[in-house]
Write a protein that holds these residues in place. Structure first.
Motif, mmCIF file in Angstrom:
data_model
loop_
_atom_site.group_PDB
_atom_site.id
_atom_site.type_symbol
_atom_site.label_atom_id
_atom_site.label_comp_id
_atom_site.label_asym_id
_atom_site.label_seq_id
_atom_site.Cartn_x
_atom_site.Cartn_y
_atom_site.Cartn_z
ATOM 1 N N ALA A 251 7.991 11.289 -5.413
ATOM 2 C CA ALA A 251 7.027 10.936 -4.390
ATOM 3 C C ALA A 251 7.444 9.626 -3.733
ATOM 4 O O ALA A 251 8.023 8.760 -4.375
ATOM 5 C CB ALA A 251 5.636 10.806 -5.000
ATOM 6 N N GLY A 252 7.126 9.516 -2.492
ATOM 7 C CA GLY A 252 7.370 8.281 -1.763
ATOM 8 C C GLY A 252 6.048 7.655 -1.377
ATOM 9 O O GLY A 252 4.996 8.277 -1.481
ATOM 10 N N CYS A 253 6.101 6.406 -0.956
ATOM 11 C CA CYS A 253 4.884 5.732 -0.520
ATOM 12 C C CYS A 253 5.242 4.638 0.480
ATOM 13 O O CYS A 253 6.155 3.840 0.243
ATOM 14 C CB CYS A 253 4.139 5.130 -1.710
ATOM 15 S SG CYS A 253 2.552 4.414 -1.229
ATOM 16 N N SER A 254 4.496 4.607 1.561
ATOM 17 C CA SER A 254 4.731 3.590 2.593
ATOM 18 C C SER A 254 4.337 2.193 2.115
ATOM 19 O O SER A 254 4.751 1.204 2.711
ATOM 20 C CB SER A 254 3.931 3.937 3.855
ATOM 21 O OG SER A 254 2.540 3.975 3.564
ATOM 22 N N LYS A 255 3.590 2.090 1.054
ATOM 23 C CA LYS A 255 3.153 0.792 0.519
ATOM 24 C C LYS A 255 4.048 0.291 -0.611
ATOM 25 O O LYS A 255 3.837 -0.793 -1.133
ATOM 26 C CB LYS A 255 1.711 0.886 -0.008
ATOM 27 C CG LYS A 255 0.721 1.454 0.978
ATOM 28 C CD LYS A 255 0.518 0.557 2.154
ATOM 29 C CE LYS A 255 -0.584 1.159 3.035
ATOM 30 N NZ LYS A 255 -0.666 0.603 4.326
ATOM 31 N N ALA A 256 5.033 1.070 -0.995
ATOM 32 C CA ALA A 256 5.906 0.706 -2.121
ATOM 33 C C ALA A 256 6.930 -0.347 -1.710
ATOM 34 O O ALA A 256 7.498 -0.292 -0.627
ATOM 35 C CB ALA A 256 6.624 1.935 -2.650
ATOM 36 N N VAL A 257 7.143 -1.289 -2.615
ATOM 37 C CA VAL A 257 8.147 -2.324 -2.440
ATOM 38 C C VAL A 257 9.025 -2.290 -3.690
ATOM 39 O O VAL A 257 8.527 -2.385 -4.805
ATOM 40 C CB VAL A 257 7.503 -3.728 -2.292
ATOM 41 C CG1 VAL A 257 8.563 -4.799 -2.209
ATOM 42 C CG2 VAL A 257 6.588 -3.768 -1.096
ATOM 43 N N ARG A 258 10.322 -2.159 -3.483
ATOM 44 C CA ARG A 258 11.255 -2.126 -4.614
ATOM 45 C C ARG A 258 11.737 -3.542 -4.900
ATOM 46 O O ARG A 258 12.154 -4.254 -3.995
ATOM 47 C CB ARG A 258 12.424 -1.210 -4.307
ATOM 48 C CG ARG A 258 11.983 0.213 -4.090
ATOM 49 C CD ARG A 258 13.160 1.155 -3.883
ATOM 50 N NE ARG A 258 12.742 2.461 -3.431
ATOM 51 C CZ ARG A 258 12.179 3.391 -4.182
ATOM 52 N NH1 ARG A 258 11.965 3.142 -5.448
ATOM 53 N NH2 ARG A 258 11.825 4.553 -3.681
ATOM 54 N N LEU A 259 11.668 -3.903 -6.174
ATOM 55 C CA LEU A 259 12.052 -5.240 -6.608
ATOM 56 C C LEU A 259 12.972 -5.155 -7.820
ATOM 57 O O LEU A 259 13.011 -4.143 -8.509
ATOM 58 C CB LEU A 259 10.816 -6.055 -6.992
ATOM 59 C CG LEU A 259 9.739 -6.232 -5.941
ATOM 60 C CD1 LEU A 259 8.480 -6.806 -6.569
ATOM 61 C CD2 LEU A 259 10.238 -7.139 -4.838
ATOM 62 N N THR A 260 13.683 -6.227 -8.067
ATOM 63 C CA THR A 260 14.452 -6.356 -9.300
ATOM 64 C C THR A 260 13.916 -7.570 -10.036
ATOM 65 O O THR A 260 13.894 -8.676 -9.498
ATOM 66 C CB THR A 260 15.959 -6.525 -9.012
ATOM 67 O OG1 THR A 260 16.404 -5.396 -8.260
ATOM 68 C CG2 THR A 260 16.742 -6.625 -10.298
ATOM 69 N N SER B 76 5.281 20.790 -2.524
ATOM 70 C CA SER B 76 6.515 20.656 -3.304
ATOM 71 C C SER B 76 6.967 19.202 -3.418
ATOM 72 O O SER B 76 7.760 18.867 -4.289
ATOM 73 C CB SER B 76 7.634 21.489 -2.691
ATOM 74 O OG SER B 76 7.908 21.046 -1.378
ATOM 75 N N ARG B 77 6.464 18.346 -2.538
ATOM 76 C CA ARG B 77 6.845 16.931 -2.573
ATOM 77 C C ARG B 77 5.791 16.117 -1.827
ATOM 78 O O ARG B 77 5.277 16.552 -0.809
ATOM 79 C CB ARG B 77 8.199 16.710 -1.914
ATOM 80 C CG ARG B 77 8.680 15.275 -2.015
ATOM 81 C CD ARG B 77 10.096 15.119 -1.471
ATOM 82 N NE ARG B 77 10.677 13.845 -1.825
ATOM 83 C CZ ARG B 77 10.371 12.676 -1.268
ATOM 84 N NH1 ARG B 77 9.469 12.600 -0.333
ATOM 85 N NH2 ARG B 77 10.977 11.567 -1.654
ATOM 86 N N VAL B 78 5.508 14.944 -2.348
ATOM 87 C CA VAL B 78 4.570 14.039 -1.686
ATOM 88 C C VAL B 78 5.391 12.998 -0.931
ATOM 89 O O VAL B 78 6.120 12.216 -1.536
ATOM 90 C CB VAL B 78 3.632 13.370 -2.715
ATOM 91 C CG1 VAL B 78 2.749 12.343 -2.038
ATOM 92 C CG2 VAL B 78 2.801 14.416 -3.429
ATOM 93 N N GLN B 79 5.270 13.002 0.377
ATOM 94 C CA GLN B 79 6.033 12.081 1.212
ATOM 95 C C GLN B 79 5.480 10.662 1.158
ATOM 96 O O GLN B 79 6.231 9.702 1.126
ATOM 97 C CB GLN B 79 6.032 12.556 2.678
ATOM 98 C CG GLN B 79 6.668 13.900 2.889
ATOM 99 C CD GLN B 79 8.167 13.869 2.710
ATOM 100 O OE1 GLN B 79 8.810 12.827 2.808
ATOM 101 N NE2 GLN B 79 8.746 15.013 2.413
ATOM 102 N N ASP B 80 4.147 10.551 1.168
ATOM 103 C CA ASP B 80 3.509 9.239 1.207
ATOM 104 C C ASP B 80 2.230 9.271 0.377
ATOM 105 O O ASP B 80 1.221 9.828 0.800
ATOM 106 C CB ASP B 80 3.206 8.839 2.647
ATOM 107 C CG ASP B 80 2.723 7.398 2.787
ATOM 108 O OD1 ASP B 80 2.279 6.803 1.780
ATOM 109 O OD2 ASP B 80 2.774 6.877 3.904
ATOM 110 N N VAL B 81 2.281 8.684 -0.803
ATOM 111 C CA VAL B 81 1.147 8.688 -1.728
ATOM 112 C C VAL B 81 -0.078 8.051 -1.083
ATOM 113 O O VAL B 81 -1.181 8.598 -1.148
ATOM 114 C CB VAL B 81 1.511 7.963 -3.042
ATOM 115 C CG1 VAL B 81 0.293 7.800 -3.927
ATOM 116 C CG2 VAL B 81 2.628 8.695 -3.768
ATOM 117 N N SER B 82 0.079 6.912 -0.456
ATOM 118 C CA SER B 82 -1.036 6.214 0.160
ATOM 119 C C SER B 82 -1.716 7.075 1.215
ATOM 120 O O SER B 82 -2.944 7.180 1.256
ATOM 121 C CB SER B 82 -0.558 4.899 0.776
ATOM 122 O OG SER B 82 -1.628 4.207 1.353
ATOM 123 N N ASP B 83 -0.941 7.718 2.054
ATOM 124 C CA ASP B 83 -1.486 8.595 3.090
ATOM 125 C C ASP B 83 -2.204 9.792 2.467
ATOM 126 O O ASP B 83 -3.298 10.160 2.906
ATOM 127 C CB ASP B 83 -0.368 9.072 4.020
ATOM 128 C CG ASP B 83 -0.877 10.033 5.062
ATOM 129 O OD1 ASP B 83 -1.702 9.620 5.900
ATOM 130 O OD2 ASP B 83 -0.460 11.218 5.028
#
Length: 118
Positions: free
Chosen positions: A1-10, A79-86
């Protein structure tokens, strides 16, 4: 799943994903709690999502989102979630609250994920 609010960090040499929006984070947490309560028998546990074994937590999260997609796209299987927040915002717009969402398709998807893994 993807999300427009997601930020990837290390952090400390580990990759993480965090939510950039406190309101969206609260919405996701509310959905996860609703799904956990409704599907505790399917998971065989009444523990909080953070206390669940990794496999059960993944089933809960993934199946819950795919099931919500099934509910919103009434005539086709998600089959896939493009944007969890939406996705979750559309559910709230349609049903007013997660407590009003028909949960049978959601629980079915959570249960199917277990079957698919065997």
């Amino acid at each position: 799943a993807g999300c427009s609010k997601a930020v990837r960090l290390t952090r400390q040499y580990r990759r993480t994903v965090e939510c950039s929006d406190p309101r969206a984070y609260a919405t996701c947490a509310a959905w996860l709690d609703c799904v956990r309560r409704a599907s505790s028998f399917a998971l065989g546990s009444h523990q909080s999502p953070s206390a669940l074994p990794r496999r059960a937590a993944a089933r809960l999260q993934g199946g819950g989102l795919l099931g919500m997609g099934d509910v919103l796209e009434e005539h086709q299987r998600c089959s896939r979630v493009q944007d969890v927040s939406d996705l979750l915002q559309r559910a709230l717009d349609r049903y007013g609250s997660f407590d009003n969402v028909p949960l049978q398709p959601v629980i079915r998807r959570i249960s199917e994920l277990d079957t698919d893994e065997r």
